[in-house]
Design a protein around this motif. Structure first.
Motif, PDB file in Angstrom:
ATOM      1  N   THR A 107      38.549  41.040  38.170  1.00 27.48           N
ATOM      2  CA  THR A 107      38.072  42.129  39.152  1.00 27.48           C
ATOM      3  C   THR A 107      36.911  41.597  39.805  1.00 27.48           C
ATOM      4  OG1 THR A 107      39.313  43.681  38.009  1.00 27.48           O
ATOM      5  CG2 THR A 107      37.476  44.193  39.598  1.00 27.48           C
ATOM      6  N   TRP A 108      35.809  41.173  39.058  1.00 28.96           N
ATOM      7  CA  TRP A 108      34.606  41.142  39.842  1.00 28.96           C
ATOM      8  C   TRP A 108      34.443  39.464  40.495  1.00 28.96           C
ATOM      9  CZ3 TRP A 108      32.222  45.040  41.338  1.00 28.96           C
ATOM     10  CH2 TRP A 108      32.242  46.297  40.978  1.00 28.96           C
ATOM     11  N   GLY A 109      35.409  38.685  39.600  1.00 27.07           N
ATOM     12  CA  GLY A 109      35.307  37.624  40.338  1.00 27.07           C
ATOM     13  C   GLY A 109      35.970  37.408  41.728  1.00 27.07           C
ATOM     14  N   ASP A 110      36.888  38.168  41.976  1.00 18.73           N
ATOM     15  CA  ASP A 110      37.556  38.488  43.101  1.00 18.73           C
ATOM     16  C   ASP A 110      36.795  38.926  44.370  1.00 18.73           C
ATOM     17  OD1 ASP A 110      39.763  37.044  42.433  1.00 18.73           O
ATOM     18  OD2 ASP A 110      40.947  38.862  42.069  1.00 18.73           O
ATOM     19  N   VAL A 111      36.003  40.269  43.703  1.00 22.79           N
ATOM     20  CA  VAL A 111      35.164  41.172  44.514  1.00 22.79           C
ATOM     21  C   VAL A 111      34.062  40.236  45.074  1.00 22.79           C
ATOM     22  CG1 VAL A 111      33.675  43.090  44.602  1.00 22.79           C
ATOM     23  CG2 VAL A 111      35.844  43.404  43.479  1.00 22.79           C
ATOM     24  N   PHE A 112      33.542  39.641  44.116  1.00 23.94           N
ATOM     25  CA  PHE A 112      32.250  38.686  44.495  1.00 23.94           C
ATOM     26  C   PHE A 112      32.807  37.770  45.532  1.00 23.94           C
ATOM     27  CE2 PHE A 112      29.765  40.830  41.803  1.00 23.94           C
ATOM     28  CZ  PHE A 112      28.417  40.480  41.808  1.00 23.94           C
ATOM     29  N   LYS A 113      33.843  37.029  45.283  1.00 24.99           N
ATOM     30  CA  LYS A 113      34.386  35.900  46.213  1.00 24.99           C
ATOM     31  C   LYS A 113      34.568  36.336  47.614  1.00 24.99           C
ATOM     32  CE  LYS A 113      38.013  32.328  46.445  1.00 24.99           C
ATOM     33  NZ  LYS A 113      39.076  31.915  45.912  1.00 24.99           N
ATOM     34  N   SER A 114      35.171  37.605  47.665  1.00 29.70           N
ATOM     35  CA  SER A 114      35.331  38.296  49.033  1.00 29.70           C
ATOM     36  C   SER A 114      33.960  38.461  49.716  1.00 29.70           C
ATOM     37  CB  SER A 114      36.300  39.638  48.840  1.00 29.70           C
ATOM     38  OG  SER A 114      35.195  40.632  48.177  1.00 29.70           O
ATOM     39  N   GLN A 115      32.812  38.576  48.871  1.00 36.54           N
ATOM     40  CA  GLN A 115      31.812  38.987  49.554  1.00 36.54           C
ATOM     41  C   GLN A 115      30.760  37.551  49.749  1.00 36.54           C
ATOM     42  OE1 GLN A 115      30.727  41.926  50.812  1.00 36.54           O
ATOM     43  NE2 GLN A 115      32.757  42.590  50.150  1.00 36.54           N
ATOM     44  N   GLY A 116      31.580  36.362  49.581  1.00 29.99           N
ATOM     45  CA  GLY A 116      31.048  35.013  49.583  1.00 29.99           C
ATOM     46  C   GLY A 116      29.855  34.899  48.669  1.00 29.99           C
ATOM     47  N   MET A 117      30.115  35.513  47.345  1.00 27.06           N
ATOM     48  CA  MET A 117      29.327  35.153  46.344  1.00 27.06           C
ATOM     49  C   MET A 117      30.147  34.426  44.826  1.00 27.06           C
ATOM     50  SD  MET A 117      26.815  38.697  46.431  1.00 27.06           S
ATOM     51  CE  MET A 117      28.169  39.916  46.279  1.00 27.06           C
ATOM     52  N   GLY A 289      37.511  51.510  45.425  1.00 27.25           N
ATOM     53  CA  GLY A 289      37.986  50.558  44.963  1.00 27.25           C
ATOM     54  C   GLY A 289      36.931  49.356  45.867  1.00 27.25           C
ATOM     55  N   ASN A 290      36.020  50.183  46.274  1.00 27.12           N
ATOM     56  CA  ASN A 290      34.885  49.216  47.053  1.00 27.12           C
ATOM     57  C   ASN A 290      33.550  49.515  46.402  1.00 27.12           C
ATOM     58  OD1 ASN A 290      33.414  48.079  48.942  1.00 27.12           O
ATOM     59  ND2 ASN A 290      34.472  48.860  50.582  1.00 27.12           N
ATOM     60  N   MET A 291      32.779  48.498  45.993  1.00 26.01           N
ATOM     61  CA  MET A 291      31.401  48.614  45.307  1.00 26.01           C
ATOM     62  C   MET A 291      30.429  49.063  46.498  1.00 26.01           C
ATOM     63  SD  MET A 291      29.991  44.921  44.794  1.00 26.01           S
ATOM     64  CE  MET A 291      29.625  43.658  45.759  1.00 26.01           C
ATOM     65  N   LYS A 292      30.854  49.075  47.777  1.00 23.56           N
ATOM     66  CA  LYS A 292      29.954  49.549  48.800  1.00 23.56           C
ATOM     67  C   LYS A 292      29.755  51.245  48.687  1.00 23.56           C
ATOM     68  CE  LYS A 292      30.304  45.596  52.249  1.00 23.56           C
ATOM     69  NZ  LYS A 292      30.561  45.277  53.406  1.00 23.56           N
ATOM     70  N   SER A 293      30.849  51.824  48.247  1.00 21.43           N
ATOM     71  CA  SER A 293      30.877  53.263  47.985  1.00 21.43           C
ATOM     72  C   SER A 293      29.981  53.502  46.741  1.00 21.43           C
ATOM     73  CB  SER A 293      32.164  53.708  47.786  1.00 21.43           C
ATOM     74  OG  SER A 293      32.765  53.426  46.424  1.00 21.43           O
ATOM     75  N   CYS A 294      29.344  52.744  46.206  1.00 19.27           N
ATOM     76  CA  CYS A 294      28.659  53.115  45.116  1.00 19.27           C
ATOM     77  C   CYS A 294      27.072  53.069  45.168  1.00 19.27           C
ATOM     78  CB  CYS A 294      28.864  52.056  43.878  1.00 19.27           C
ATOM     79  SG  CYS A 294      30.786  52.068  43.312  1.00 19.27           S
ATOM     80  N   ASP A 295      26.623  53.458  46.330  1.00 20.64           N
ATOM     81  CA  ASP A 295      25.289  53.597  46.558  1.00 20.64           C
ATOM     82  C   ASP A 295      24.577  54.861  46.174  1.00 20.64           C
ATOM     83  OD1 ASP A 295      22.632  53.316  47.501  1.00 20.64           O
ATOM     84  OD2 ASP A 295      23.001  53.381  49.679  1.00 20.64           O
TER      85      ASP A 295
END
Length: 301
Positions: A107-117, A289-295
């Motif tokens: 999960t986090w591998g895909d999320v980070f990759k989508s953010q260029g990280m 499903g979006n870490m940007k919602s976790c502020d």
């Protein structure tokens, strides 16, 4: 949760059955000014702290010594004595932990990759009774915790039995939520959130520091919810799984724990969030499903 037959992570260090050294720093109890009421902690206060830490996953060394959030804030690794290791257990619990950890990696591998990280996978250490981490010595009473100094998650699986038997939070997805929450702290560390928070807390009052800790923990809950959403999209969640995670979040809220242990709540001492807050932020991450919602650091929580 349909976890059997799925990929298992190799990033698990099974130290159960090891004879570990106890050369960690030990407890540092504040003599004055460090207690929740302004003075030193008495025996009763220490017991309450240990109970809360045991269930919520924060290292009691932190609360008793004024260290960082969820771990002992030592700057370097503690030495470990030689240990006698047995072969890693090949039981259902080990397979379950490995599978859940693998799923967080995906999960986090895909999320980070989508953010260029690039996502750096943590190691999960299984232990029994006690363990020496780069953040200090911990016993089973510490509960699950994350140490940013070595970027490892530490877990005594006996915690899951307590979660089910003493706190009515049964279910494999409830257990998976616990792991995902600690991995959420790893995500915070990789994003640079934990270092900034810990630096800021050095200049804060105890009450403000506790409020900051709540925001950190609620974000980890939200990140766990983000992972849960990706798990749902893979079609491996079963009926009732979401309710299991939400029930676990409810049972380990600060207000619920304090009512259970002492019969009343002290809001200024909260460091993980209320039951309602923990449930709400997990659900927010799950729904989006979006870490940007976790502020959790902007506005009210």
């Amino acid at each position: 949760m349909e976890w059997r037959g799925r990929r298992q992570s190799d990033n698990v260090d099974d130290q159960r059955g090891s004879s570990m050294g106890s050369s960690g720093p030990g407890f540092r109890i504040p003599i004055g000014g460090g207690g929740r009421g302004g003075g030193g902690l008495g025996i009763g206060g220490i017991v309450v702290v240990l109970i809360i830490c045991w269930i919520t996953g924060i290292n009691p060394l932190t609360l008793l010594s004024g260290g960082d959030i969820g771990f002992d804030g030592g700057g370097g690794s503690t030495s470990q004595q030689q240990s006698t290791r047995r072969a890693p257990a090949n039981d259902d619990m080990t397979a379950f932990v490995r599978t859940v950890l693998a799923d967080t990696e995906d999960t986090w591998g895909d999320v980070f990759k989508s953010q260029g990280m690039r996502y750096e996978q943590p190691t999960l250490v299984l232990f029994s009774d006690r363990v020496n981490s780069a953040c200090g010595f911990a016993s089973s009473a510490t509960g699950p915790f994350y140490c940013p100094n070595d970027r490892k998650v530490y877990l005594d699986t006996a915690f899951f039995r307590e979660l089910e038997q003493r706190f009515d939070a049964a279910g494999d997805f409830a257990e998976a939520y616990v792991i995902a929450h600690e991995v959420g702290h790893h995500v915070q560390n990789l994003l640079g959130i934990l270092p900034k928070v810990n630096q800021a807390r050095q200049r804060m009052s105890e009450a403000d520091s506790n409020r900051m800790s709540v925001r950190v923990e609620l974000q980890a809950d939200c990140f766990a919810g983000v992972w849960g959403k990706f798990t749902q999209q893979k079609g491996i969640l079963e009926s009732g799984d979401l309710e299991e995670a939400l029930n676990a979040a409810q049972q380990i809220g600060d207000d619920t724990l304090q009512k259970r242990s002492q019969g009343y709540v002290v809001p200024e001492s909260f460091n993980h969030g209320t039951s309602a807050q923990r449930m709400r932020w997990f659900k927010r991450g799950f729904d989006s499903g979006n870490m940007k919602s976790c502020d959790t650091f902007s506005g009210d929580v």
